[in-house]
Scaffold this active site. Sequence first.
Site, PDB file in Angstrom:
ATOM      1  N   GLU A 110      -8.070   1.917   7.327  1.00 17.35           N
ATOM      2  CA  GLU A 110      -7.720   0.672   6.639  1.00 17.35           C
ATOM      3  C   GLU A 110      -6.927  -0.226   7.594  1.00 17.35           C
ATOM      4  OE1 GLU A 110      -8.055  -1.475   4.512  1.00 17.35           O
ATOM      5  OE2 GLU A 110      -6.839  -1.258   2.699  1.00 17.35           O
ATOM      6  N   ASP A 111      -7.123  -1.522   7.490  1.00 14.73           N
ATOM      7  CA  ASP A 111      -6.383  -2.434   8.369  1.00 14.73           C
ATOM      8  C   ASP A 111      -4.914  -2.500   7.967  1.00 14.73           C
ATOM      9  OD1 ASP A 111      -6.955  -3.762   5.975  1.00 14.73           O
ATOM     10  OD2 ASP A 111      -7.584  -5.638   6.905  1.00 14.73           O
ATOM     11  N   ASP A 114      -0.875  -3.031   1.569  1.00 15.66           N
ATOM     12  CA  ASP A 114       0.084  -3.980   1.001  1.00 15.66           C
ATOM     13  C   ASP A 114       0.523  -3.463  -0.365  1.00 15.66           C
ATOM     14  OD1 ASP A 114       1.531  -6.181   0.242  1.00 15.66           O
ATOM     15  OD2 ASP A 114      -0.142  -7.575   0.205  1.00 15.66           O
ATOM     16  N   PHE A 162       2.364 -12.695   5.796  1.00 16.09           N
ATOM     17  CA  PHE A 162       0.905 -12.626   5.778  1.00 16.09           C
ATOM     18  C   PHE A 162       0.404 -12.611   7.208  1.00 16.09           C
ATOM     19  CE2 PHE A 162      -3.515 -13.461   4.991  1.00 16.09           C
ATOM     20  CZ  PHE A 162      -3.743 -12.640   3.900  1.00 16.09           C
ATOM     21  N   ARG A 175     -10.007 -13.512  12.158  1.00 21.86           N
ATOM     22  CA  ARG A 175     -10.289 -12.086  12.406  1.00 21.86           C
ATOM     23  C   ARG A 175     -10.466 -11.771  13.882  1.00 21.86           C
ATOM     24  NH1 ARG A 175     -11.336  -9.509   7.511  1.00 21.86           N
ATOM     25  NH2 ARG A 175     -12.513 -10.675   5.957  1.00 21.86           N
TER      26      ARG A 175
HETATM   27  P1  IMP Z   1      -3.621  -3.792  -1.086  1.00 15.76           P
HETATM   28  O1  IMP Z   1      -4.741  -3.358  -1.990  1.00 15.76           O
HETATM   29  O2  IMP Z   1      -2.693  -4.768  -1.751  1.00 15.76           O
HETATM   30  O3  IMP Z   1      -2.885  -2.648  -0.434  1.00 15.76           O
HETATM   31  O4  IMP Z   1      -4.241  -4.675   0.043  1.00 15.76           O
HETATM   32  C1  IMP Z   1      -5.098  -4.146   0.969  1.00 15.76           C
HETATM   33  C2  IMP Z   1      -6.028  -5.203   1.531  1.00 15.76           C
HETATM   34  O5  IMP Z   1      -5.513  -6.526   1.380  1.00 15.76           O
HETATM   35  C3  IMP Z   1      -6.172  -4.993   3.010  1.00 15.76           C
HETATM   36  O6  IMP Z   1      -7.304  -4.210   3.288  1.00 15.76           O
HETATM   37  C4  IMP Z   1      -6.327  -6.374   3.552  1.00 15.76           C
HETATM   38  O7  IMP Z   1      -7.693  -6.690   3.619  1.00 15.76           O
HETATM   39  C5  IMP Z   1      -5.639  -7.270   2.560  1.00 15.76           C
HETATM   40  N1  IMP Z   1      -4.290  -7.654   3.032  1.00 15.76           N
HETATM   41  C6  IMP Z   1      -3.099  -7.202   2.605  1.00 15.76           C
HETATM   42  N2  IMP Z   1      -2.077  -7.762   3.263  1.00 15.76           N
HETATM   43  C7  IMP Z   1      -2.642  -8.596   4.166  1.00 15.76           C
HETATM   44  C8  IMP Z   1      -2.099  -9.458   5.200  1.00 15.76           C
HETATM   45  O8  IMP Z   1      -0.890  -9.580   5.447  1.00 15.76           O
HETATM   46  N3  IMP Z   1      -3.038 -10.144   5.923  1.00 15.76           N
HETATM   47  C9  IMP Z   1      -4.374 -10.034   5.730  1.00 15.76           C
HETATM   48  N4  IMP Z   1      -4.916  -9.232   4.796  1.00 15.76           N
HETATM   49  C10 IMP Z   1      -4.060  -8.526   4.021  1.00 15.76           C
HETATM   50 MG    MG Z   2      -9.167  -8.014   3.717  1.00 18.42          MG
END
Ligand code: IMP
Ligand code: MG
Length: 183
Positions: A110-111, A114, A162, A175
Amino acid sequence: MSISSEVNTRQTGRELSRIVYSAEDIRTRVKEMADEITAAYEPEDEILVLGLLKGSFIFLADLVRQIQHPLQVDFLVASSYGNSTKSSGEVNLLYDPEASVTGRSVILVEDIIDSGTTMNRLIPMLEGRGPGSLEICALLHKRVATLDREPRWVGFDAPLEFLVGYGLDYGEDFRHLPFIGSL
Ligand code: IMP
Ligand code: MG
């Protein structure tokens, strides 16, 4: 040094507030992570590296090239953000891997983590397919989520900003940047 002297806005499309991780920082850390992953498995483990598209594509490409074991690669597409910088809380699976997960040593890449919504939805789904083992490898972790399972490998504890670049987008832009910056 001001951000504009380091980063060409012709490349970024818009001014970023700062560089959080340089290409060099990322390269060093990704190599360390690949070494840890290599040490955690045996050559006979059937490793399946499962990348979450699109955000993980650059990280995954750099990571797998430094893992010293036979492995296979596939991808999942889950979307939760749309064009917003806030999670919608809903996770849709748009593409499901063809590769069988059953009995394999799966590493979910996973990148960034959050809110944790994406991971908390995907992990039970993948566990249901009976992998031999299942670990999470995240480049960035904001450390705000309540996760049912913490990633085994984390590149950096990320600031609550962000972030874009090195695969991460804002509305599909940024990206391609070789570094990670903050909007
Ligand atoms: P989560 O489900 O809230 O944990 O978010 C996960 C996904 O949200 C990641 O795979 C990202 O694609 C996107 N994401 C969360 N935070 C960021 C950020 O700071 N920049 C860009 N994408 C984000
Ligand atoms: Mg994303």
